[in-house]
Enzyme design. Structure first.
Site, PDB file in Angstrom:
ATOM      1  N   GLY A  49       0.850  -1.183  -0.042  1.00  0.00           N
ATOM      2  CA  GLY A  49       0.049   0.059  -0.023  1.00  0.00           C
ATOM      3  C   GLY A  49       0.970   1.137  -0.006  1.00  0.00           C
TER       4      GLY A  49
ATOM      5  CD  GLN B 206      -6.924  -2.710  -5.245  1.00  0.00           C
ATOM      6  OE1 GLN B 206      -6.159  -3.062  -4.250  1.00  0.00           O
ATOM      7  NE2 GLN B 206      -7.857  -3.416  -5.727  1.00  0.00           N
TER       8      GLN B 206
ATOM      9  CB  ALA C 163      -4.621   7.022  -6.815  1.00  0.00           C
TER      10      ALA C 163
ATOM     11  CB  CYS D 283     -13.123 -17.369   3.884  1.00  0.00           C
ATOM     12  SG  CYS D 283     -13.537 -17.932   5.343  1.00  0.00           S
TER      13      CYS D 283
HETATM   14  P1  NAD Z   1       1.389  -0.814  -3.822  1.00  0.00           P
HETATM   15  O1  NAD Z   1       1.916   0.304  -3.702  1.00  0.00           O
HETATM   16  O2  NAD Z   1       1.892  -2.162  -3.441  1.00  0.00           O
HETATM   17  O3  NAD Z   1       1.172  -1.000  -5.483  1.00  0.00           O
HETATM   18  C1  NAD Z   1       0.660   0.071  -6.283  1.00  0.00           C
HETATM   19  C2  NAD Z   1       1.036  -0.118  -7.525  1.00  0.00           C
HETATM   20  O4  NAD Z   1       0.611   0.945  -8.523  1.00  0.00           O
HETATM   21  C3  NAD Z   1       2.762  -0.098  -7.808  1.00  0.00           C
HETATM   22  O5  NAD Z   1       2.945  -1.246  -8.353  1.00  0.00           O
HETATM   23  C4  NAD Z   1       2.991   0.892  -8.816  1.00  0.00           C
HETATM   24  O6  NAD Z   1       4.157   0.996  -9.523  1.00  0.00           O
HETATM   25  C5  NAD Z   1       1.665   0.992  -9.427  1.00  0.00           C
HETATM   26  N1  NAD Z   1       1.469   2.481 -10.236  1.00  0.00           N
HETATM   27  C6  NAD Z   1       1.494   3.465  -9.473  1.00  0.00           C
HETATM   28  N2  NAD Z   1       1.077   4.610 -10.598  1.00  0.00           N
HETATM   29  C7  NAD Z   1       0.762   3.993 -11.573  1.00  0.00           C
HETATM   30  C8  NAD Z   1       0.348   4.624 -12.913  1.00  0.00           C
HETATM   31  N3  NAD Z   1       0.236   5.734 -12.999  1.00  0.00           N
HETATM   32  N4  NAD Z   1       0.319   3.496 -13.780  1.00  0.00           N
HETATM   33  C9  NAD Z   1       0.519   2.020 -13.686  1.00  0.00           C
HETATM   34  N5  NAD Z   1       0.813   1.634 -12.209  1.00  0.00           N
HETATM   35  C10 NAD Z   1       1.020   2.731 -11.593  1.00  0.00           C
HETATM   36  O7  NAD Z   1      -0.177  -0.602  -3.418  1.00  0.00           O
HETATM   37  P2  NAD Z   1      -1.444  -1.747  -3.190  1.00  0.00           P
HETATM   38  O8  NAD Z   1      -1.075  -2.449  -1.854  1.00  0.00           O
HETATM   39  O9  NAD Z   1      -1.617  -2.757  -4.352  1.00  0.00           O
HETATM   40  O10 NAD Z   1      -2.523  -0.991  -3.021  1.00  0.00           O
HETATM   41  C11 NAD Z   1      -3.052  -0.081  -4.131  1.00  0.00           C
HETATM   42  C12 NAD Z   1      -4.062   0.816  -3.848  1.00  0.00           C
HETATM   43  O11 NAD Z   1      -5.280   0.087  -3.173  1.00  0.00           O
HETATM   44  C13 NAD Z   1      -3.580   1.690  -2.485  1.00  0.00           C
HETATM   45  O12 NAD Z   1      -4.346   2.871  -2.793  1.00  0.00           O
HETATM   46  C14 NAD Z   1      -4.395   1.245  -1.438  1.00  0.00           C
HETATM   47  O13 NAD Z   1      -4.459   2.156  -0.367  1.00  0.00           O
HETATM   48  C15 NAD Z   1      -5.683   0.663  -2.132  1.00  0.00           C
HETATM   49  N6  NAD Z   1      -6.103  -0.481  -1.383  1.00  0.00           N
HETATM   50  C16 NAD Z   1      -7.560  -1.068  -1.513  1.00  0.00           C
HETATM   51  C17 NAD Z   1      -7.962  -2.012  -0.864  1.00  0.00           C
HETATM   52  C18 NAD Z   1      -9.337  -2.234  -1.369  1.00  0.00           C
HETATM   53  O14 NAD Z   1      -9.954  -3.010  -0.787  1.00  0.00           O
HETATM   54  N7  NAD Z   1      -9.961  -2.037  -2.330  1.00  0.00           N
HETATM   55  C19 NAD Z   1      -7.366  -2.689  -0.054  1.00  0.00           C
HETATM   56  C20 NAD Z   1      -5.933  -2.153   0.107  1.00  0.00           C
HETATM   57  C21 NAD Z   1      -5.400  -1.279  -0.365  1.00  0.00           C
END
Ligand code: NAD
Length: 554
Positions: free
Chosen positions: A50, A261, A264, A408
């Site tokens: 994250g 995801q 951002a 789960c």
């Molecule tokens: P992470 O930092 O491990 O991965 C994010 C990825 O996005 C990285 O691999 C990065 O290279 C890529 N990235 C960044 N900008 C980009 C762009 N413009 N184009 C293409 N790729 C790009 O983060 P994560 O743990 O995978 O979490 C992703 C997001 O989802 C975070 O904002 C987090 O807070 C959110 N999140 C959502 C949930 C949910 O349930 N929906 C749960 C946990 C986290």
């Protein structure tokens, strides 16, 4: 960084204690497991997932926490302030062994700028959700939620079948990396745009992703073929979403579903702006952070504009919990919130039943222990077809990362049955060592996050943050093993307050009592919160299960 170059932290396995009790031992092993190189995204920086979500503030802090857990008595409680051990007090055997507060700021100061200032002074760290509260289990932690979301979307919008449908999304990080596997489990074809080739390689290695390329034409050709034959396929495309999505719109290639995801939630430490190489972006990040943030927010505007265009042309678009819409509004995309959040669209009905991402890990380190718990879950809830399908798919398709674990979604009335059953299996020796039970902070009654978990609440109480604090307090009173309160997880500074809990099944009578209490109070907060907000489904559930709500059910 290749796997071989990562720090080699690995939790102990088996039944030999390195601490003075199983609860301390569980906390130590789960902290170490968060930083296991199979599990963490950047363990060299203590970053678990994250964006910049960390397990400890610095390496000296990590070692101090380890030493504190090793010497902690079974009637003491260790206090962690943003990844640093700051105190130990005598409490009692049923109290939590660890209490954690991570990344909290007084609301008026709750910005990324202030956080960065304090972090640079060594005064705080970003704990995300399960990074700083030591219950991250790798990409599987979000896999079922993502799978259920895609399946729910298929049910609502595509007659229940995603075969032959195309999902376009971005981000193959710690959590986002679950998207390709969730999509293929649901039968779809999925294009995942990811700017960092190392992340693509990691998802291929862990079998979450099937193929990769840096050519959009090649990716589309593979996906067209898969769609025509209704084959499930996931393709990782090396590229930037702010460039690839507008290009898809220009070509008239409108997917069936579009979401995102990328990280951002953090315009400096997470999202990568378009129009420059990854290496150039990394240099700009350190050399001129203000310019980086300006470009990052502008790129999120371009990215979300393309998602909105796809939506206008017929794609189903939903926000996947990274707060990209709020930054897109800053960039001038005024209609960004026309894209609805995944919680109100697909998840809230589950929250009304106290359902959420229940998870557990086997301290033995033995996959067989998890397979036995899988079977126990199926025996406990034989009538739940969706659960059966999930457990079977997970058993076949999820590769282990770190300590073997399972997730789960279970609800109120179910979680304590599972917990007590696991405790019994530890007591009888059927499982080799204790089981650690926890959950994401993204749960039914543990988070206030107006752009995500509490978006569009029926009574407009989206920003009321008393609920996660009450959740942490009641779980502490009920005897959880460790309890945490965090700020900014999922959506970034200023946007969320949330709480976590973990409870250990070590086979003892004491553990059984604690499990029974905590696994009622914790999901019960979800029922209470949703009844208070006026959800009929939650009220019916509260009545059926005898949840005491003054003036409502008692
Ligand atoms: P992470 O930092 O491990 O991965 C994010 C990825 O996005 C990285 O691999 C990065 O290279 C890529 N990235 C960044 N900008 C980009 C762009 N413009 N184009 C293409 N790729 C790009 O983060 P994560 O743990 O995978 O979490 C992703 C997001 O989802 C975070 O904002 C987090 O807070 C959110 N999140 C959502 C949930 C949910 O349930 N929906 C749960 C946990 C986290």
């Amino acid at each position: 960084m290749s796997t071989a170059d990562r720090p080699n932290i690995r939790a102990a396995r088996g039944t030999e204690l390195t601490c003075k009790g199983w609860v301390q031992e569980a906390a130590l092993r789960m902290l170490m497991n968060n930083l296991d190189r199979e599990v963490a995204e950047a363990p060299e920086d203590l970053v678990v997932y994250g964006g910049t979500g960390k397990a400890a503030r610095s390496w000296p802090d990590y070692h101090r926490i380890v030493a504190s857990l090793r010497s902690l008595e079974s009637d003491e409680t260790l206090l962690i302030q943003s990844g640093r051990a700051v105190g130990i007090f005598k409490t009692h055997a049923d109290a939590p062994r660890v209490l954690l507060a991570n990344s909290l700021l007084v609301p008026k100061w709750a910005t990324w700028q202030e956080h960065e200032r304090l972090a640079a002074l060594g005064l705080t760290m970003f704990g995300q959700m399960t990074a700083g509260s030591w219950i991250y289990i790798g990409t599987q932690g979000i896999l079922q939620g993502t799978y259920e979301t895609f399946v729910a979307c298929g049910r609502q919008r595509f007659g229940g079948d995603l075969a032959g449908k195309l999902i376009v999304t971005g981000g193959l990080g710690g959590m986002g990396g679950a998207q390709p596997l969730a999509a293929t489990m649901a039968g779809a074809a999925c294009l995942c745009v990811e700017v960092d080739p190392d992340r693509i390689a990691r998802r291929l290695e862990h079998k979450y992703l099937m193929r990769s390329t840096s050519s959009l034409d090649e990716a589309l050709a593979w996906l067209d073929e898969a769609r025509a034959s209704k084959q499930a396929l996931s393709v990782g495309l090396e590229g930037n979403c702010a460039e690839v999505l507008p290009e898809l719109v220009r070509r008239g290639r409108i997917p069936d579903i579009v979401t995102d995801q990328t990280s951002a939630h953090d315009p400096l430490g997470g999202y990568v702006p378009g129009g420059m190489s990854l290496a150039a972006a990394r240099s700009l990040r350190t050399e001129d952070p203000d310019e980086y943030v300006r470009r990052s927010i502008a790129a999120m505007g371009t990215h979300v504009r393309a998602m909105r265009d796809m939506q206008d042309k017929g794609a189903v678009a939903f926000d996947y919990g990274n707060n990209i819409r709020a930054y897109a509004v800053e960039a001038g995309v005024e209609d960004a919130f026309e894209i609805k959040g995944f919680i109100p669209e697909y998840i809230r009905p589950l929250f009304c039943e106290g359902k959420g991402p229940f998870r557990w890990a086997a301290l033995s380190g033995k996959p067989e222990d998890i397979y036995k718990t899988d079977k126990a879950i199926l025996d406990l809830f034989p009538e739940d077809e969706a659960l059966r399908r999930w457990i079977e798919l997970a058993g076949e398709q999820v590769a282990w990362q770190g300590l073997p674990a399972r997730i789960c979604w279970l609800g109120y009335g179910e979680r304590h049955r599972a917990g007590l059953k696991f405790n019994e299996m530890v007591r009888s020796g059927e499982l080799e060592a204790p089981i650690v039970i926890g959950r994401d902070h993204l749960d039914c009654g543990s988070v206030a996050s107006p752009n995500r978990e509490t978006e569009a609440m029926k009574d407009s109480s989206d920003a009321v943050a008393d609920w996660p604090i009450l959740n942490a307090l009641i779980n502490t009173a009920a005897g959880a093993s460790w309890v945490s309160v965090h700020h900014g997880g999922g959506v970034g500074m200023g946007y969320s307050i949330h709480a976590g809990m973990v409870v250990v099944a070590d086979g003892s009578e004491d553990a059984a009592r604690r499990l029974e209490r905590v696994l009622h109070s914790d999901p019960g907060m979800g029922i209470v919160r949703h009844v208070d907000a006026g959800y009929e489904e939650a009220l019916e559930f509260a009545k059926r299960y005898g949840v005491k709500i003054p003036g409502v059910t008692v």
